[in-house]
Design an enzyme around this catalytic site. Structure first.
Site, PDB file in Angstrom:
ATOM      1  N   ASP A 104       0.869  -1.181   0.000  1.00 58.41           N
ATOM      2  CA  ASP A 104       0.000   0.000   0.000  1.00 58.41           C
ATOM      3  C   ASP A 104       0.909   1.235   0.000  1.00 58.41           C
ATOM      4  OD1 ASP A 104      -2.493   1.345   0.303  1.00 58.41           O
ATOM      5  OD2 ASP A 104      -2.282   1.377   2.462  1.00 58.41           O
ATOM      6  N   GLY A 106       3.820   1.211   1.209  1.00 57.76           N
ATOM      7  CA  GLY A 106       5.164   0.660   1.034  1.00 57.76           C
ATOM      8  C   GLY A 106       6.025   0.803   2.278  1.00 57.76           C
ATOM      9  N   ARG A 166     -10.884 -12.503   6.755  1.00 59.65           N
ATOM     10  CA  ARG A 166      -9.677 -13.122   6.183  1.00 59.65           C
ATOM     11  C   ARG A 166      -9.986 -14.377   5.377  1.00 59.65           C
ATOM     12  NH1 ARG A 166      -5.029 -10.756   8.292  1.00 59.65           N
ATOM     13  NH2 ARG A 166      -5.118 -10.138  10.467  1.00 59.65           N
TER      14      ARG A 166
END
Ligand code: IMP
Ligand code: MG
Length: 183
Positions: A104, A106, A166
């Site tokens: 995202d 980083g 998840r």
């Protein structure tokens, strides 16, 4: 304020697994002749991706796990990263691929890769299922990318929102809408 969460399919299970197979074939070709490849799975989000990828790489694989927490709220990382669980074994002199769920800003990966590089692996590459390039704050070299996605918050196939969603077999876009005042 009460909120309602809805998840709509962005990438189906079928598309995910087809792409994972392609990525595994690419990795197999890139490391052909290599007697061992270590996959470093970043807990918890990458667990589902790592296992699907590992099964499809046609090379001797070792797995290790690392858990990091980047202080921040549920939807944004701060870049201040804490190691919650370190690797069990050394990576010195080994061929290592870090397997992530999503890059995202980083920030998490930039920190992690620098730390792992200091442990002197033979090679160190980064493989991510998803990439949101438009969100990048810190430059990170990604070697293998599954899908580039727009700036949406996604869940499923390992990715969570406040530890939920998840286990969804697909990648879904999460929308949160307000639905009135609490009493
Ligand atoms: P970065 O440090 O901003 O690149 O954050 C990367 C981490 O933020 C990922 O490993 C995820 O845990 C989390 N993250 C970023 N975007 C999303 C998303 O859309 N859904 C779920 N988790 C996300
Ligand atoms: Mg994560």
């Amino acid at each position: 304020m009460e909120t309602v969460e809805t998840v709509s399919v962005m990438i189906s299970e079928e598309r995910l697994l087809a792409r994972v197979r392609e990525m595994a074939e690419q990795i197999t070709a890139d490391f052909a002749g290599c007697d061992e490849l270590k996959l470093v799975c970043i807990l918890k989000g990458s667990v589902f991706f790592t296992t699907e990828l590992a099964k499809r790489i046609n090379l001797p694989i070792k797995l290790d796990f690392m858990s990091v927490s980047s202080y921040g709220d549920d939807m944004e990382s701060s870049g201040r990263v804490r190691i919650v669980k370190d690797l069990d074994e050394t990576i010195r002199g080994q061929n290592v691929i870090v397997v992530e769920d999503i890059v995202d800003s980083g920030r998490t990966l930039a920190f992690l890769l620098e730390m792992l590089r200091s442990r002197q692996p033979e090679t160190l590459r980064l493989c991510t299922l998803l990439d949101k390039p438009s969100r990048r704050v810190t430059d990170v070299k990604v070697d293998y990318t599954g899908f580039e996605i727009p700036d949406e918050f996604v869940v499923g196939f390992g990715l969570d929102y406040a530890q939920k969603y998840r286990a969804l077999p697909f990648i879904g876009k999460l929308s949160i809408t307000d639905c009135g005042e609490d009493e």
